[in-house]
Design a protein around this motif. Sequence first.
Motif, PDB file in Angstrom:
ATOM      1  N   GLY A  63       0.836  -1.117   0.038  1.00  0.00           N
ATOM      2  CA  GLY A  63       0.143   0.137   0.072  1.00  0.00           C
ATOM      3  C   GLY A  63       0.907   1.246   0.025  1.00  0.00           C
ATOM      4  N   PRO A  64       0.323   2.297  -0.533  1.00  0.00           N
ATOM      5  CA  PRO A  64       1.106   3.684  -0.512  1.00  0.00           C
ATOM      6  C   PRO A  64       1.498   4.074   0.830  1.00  0.00           C
ATOM      7  CG  PRO A  64      -0.778   3.705  -1.947  1.00  0.00           C
ATOM      8  CD  PRO A  64      -0.956   2.504  -1.139  1.00  0.00           C
ATOM      9  N   GLN A  65       0.783   4.144   1.797  1.00  0.00           N
ATOM     10  CA  GLN A  65       1.374   4.403   3.021  1.00  0.00           C
ATOM     11  C   GLN A  65       2.223   3.857   3.868  1.00  0.00           C
ATOM     12  OE1 GLN A  65      -1.432   2.673   2.151  1.00  0.00           O
ATOM     13  NE2 GLN A  65      -2.415   1.433   3.573  1.00  0.00           N
ATOM     14  N   HIS A  66       2.586   2.544   3.235  1.00  0.00           N
ATOM     15  CA  HIS A  66       3.947   1.904   3.856  1.00  0.00           C
ATOM     16  C   HIS A  66       4.989   1.699   2.816  1.00  0.00           C
ATOM     17  CE1 HIS A  66       1.457   1.177   7.238  1.00  0.00           C
ATOM     18  NE2 HIS A  66       0.569   0.765   6.774  1.00  0.00           N
ATOM     19  N   SER A  67       5.042   2.801   1.747  1.00  0.00           N
ATOM     20  CA  SER A  67       5.964   2.188   0.671  1.00  0.00           C
ATOM     21  C   SER A  67       7.374   2.345   0.931  1.00  0.00           C
ATOM     22  CB  SER A  67       5.764   3.264  -0.459  1.00  0.00           C
ATOM     23  OG  SER A  67       5.571   4.623   0.127  1.00  0.00           O
ATOM     24  N   SER A  68       7.562   3.230   2.179  1.00  0.00           N
ATOM     25  CA  SER A  68       9.190   3.198   2.606  1.00  0.00           C
ATOM     26  C   SER A  68       9.441   1.801   3.367  1.00  0.00           C
ATOM     27  CB  SER A  68       8.932   4.020   3.836  1.00  0.00           C
ATOM     28  OG  SER A  68       8.120   3.670   5.015  1.00  0.00           O
ATOM     29  N   MET A  69       8.780   0.816   3.534  1.00  0.00           N
ATOM     30  CA  MET A  69       9.311  -0.238   3.905  1.00  0.00           C
ATOM     31  C   MET A  69       9.555  -1.306   2.833  1.00  0.00           C
ATOM     32  SD  MET A  69       5.913  -1.626   6.514  1.00  0.00           S
ATOM     33  CE  MET A  69       6.787  -3.167   6.414  1.00  0.00           C
ATOM     34  N   THR A  70       9.461  -0.882   1.574  1.00  0.00           N
ATOM     35  CA  THR A  70       9.787  -1.783   0.451  1.00  0.00           C
ATOM     36  C   THR A  70      11.524  -1.881   0.310  1.00  0.00           C
ATOM     37  OG1 THR A  70       9.961   0.279  -1.176  1.00  0.00           O
ATOM     38  CG2 THR A  70       7.853  -1.008  -1.029  1.00  0.00           C
ATOM     39  N   ILE A  71      12.083  -0.790   1.006  1.00  0.00           N
ATOM     40  CA  ILE A  71      13.766  -0.719   0.924  1.00  0.00           C
ATOM     41  C   ILE A  71      14.361  -2.285   1.678  1.00  0.00           C
ATOM     42  CG2 ILE A  71      13.837   0.678   2.976  1.00  0.00           C
ATOM     43  CD1 ILE A  71      16.520   1.845   1.607  1.00  0.00           C
ATOM     44  N   MET A  72      13.472  -2.536   2.968  1.00  0.00           N
ATOM     45  CA  MET A  72      13.636  -3.428   3.515  1.00  0.00           C
ATOM     46  C   MET A  72      13.816  -4.967   2.646  1.00  0.00           C
ATOM     47  SD  MET A  72      12.402  -4.800   7.309  1.00  0.00           S
ATOM     48  CE  MET A  72      10.725  -4.771   6.575  1.00  0.00           C
ATOM     49  N   PHE A  73      12.853  -5.053   2.005  1.00  0.00           N
ATOM     50  CA  PHE A  73      12.421  -6.149   0.950  1.00  0.00           C
ATOM     51  C   PHE A  73      13.137  -6.365  -0.018  1.00  0.00           C
ATOM     52  CE2 PHE A  73       8.415  -5.639   3.584  1.00  0.00           C
ATOM     53  CZ  PHE A  73       8.412  -6.407   4.463  1.00  0.00           C
TER      54      PHE A  73
END
Length: 224
Positions: A63-73
Motif C-alpha cells: 500500500g502507498p502509506q507503507h511504501s518506505s518499507m519496500t527498501i527492507m524487502f
Amino acid sequence: MMTNLFSVFDPTSTILSLPLNWLSTFLGMLFIPSLFWAMPSRWSLMWSKVTNTLHLEFKTLLGPQHSSMTIMFVSLFSLIVFNNFLGLLPYIFTSTSHLIMTLSLALPLWIAFMLFGWLNHTQHMFAHLVPQGTPAALMPFMVLIETISNVIRPGTLAVRLAANMIAGHLLLTLLGSTGPSLSTSILALLIIAQILLLVLESAVAIIQSYVFAVLSTLYASEVV
C-alpha cells in the motif's frame, strides 16, 4: 573440510584456523560501489531497473502509506540473490543452503510482524484467525489451523530456500564426481548437462530470492 558429498555445505571449514566461510555472505557488498559511478555500467543500469521494478511491486502489496518499507524487502532480495549466485562459483561457500542463515532471515522478520500486528491491530489479528463466512461449528478448528499456519511460516520460508539451494548443488556435485570414470563421448554429454543445470540453477537462484522476498512482503501486508 569433510571429504564426502556434503563437504561443500560444511560451515566449519577454516582458513588459517579462522572460520572464514561465512564471510562469503558479504561478498555481494563488493558490487555496491560500482552503482555510484558518474557513468553507470550496463550492469548498474540493469540492477537499478530490477530494484525499481521490485520497489513498485512491493509498494503495490504493502500500500502507498507503507511504501518506505519496500527498501527492507528489496535489500532482502539483493542479499539472497547475491549469495545464491556466488554459491554457484567454485570454492565459494553457499550460506543460503544452511538453515542457520535462512532462519536468521525469516524468524526475526516474522517475529517483528507478529509483534507489530498484535500490539497495534489486535482486533484485526483475531479476526484474521477466522475467515469470513466460516460456520460456527468450524470456528475452533479454523482458529487452530490458522494459528499453526502462522507459526510455521518462518520455518517454511527457511526450509524452502535452503532445500532448493542444497538440491541443485548436490545434483551438480553428483554429476561432476562421475566425470573421471566416463569415456570421452559420454563426458561431452555430461558437460552439456552440467551447463544446462547451471543455467537452471541460475534461474532457481533468482526465483527463490523473489519468492522469499514476496512472501515476506505478503506477511507484512497482513499486519499493516
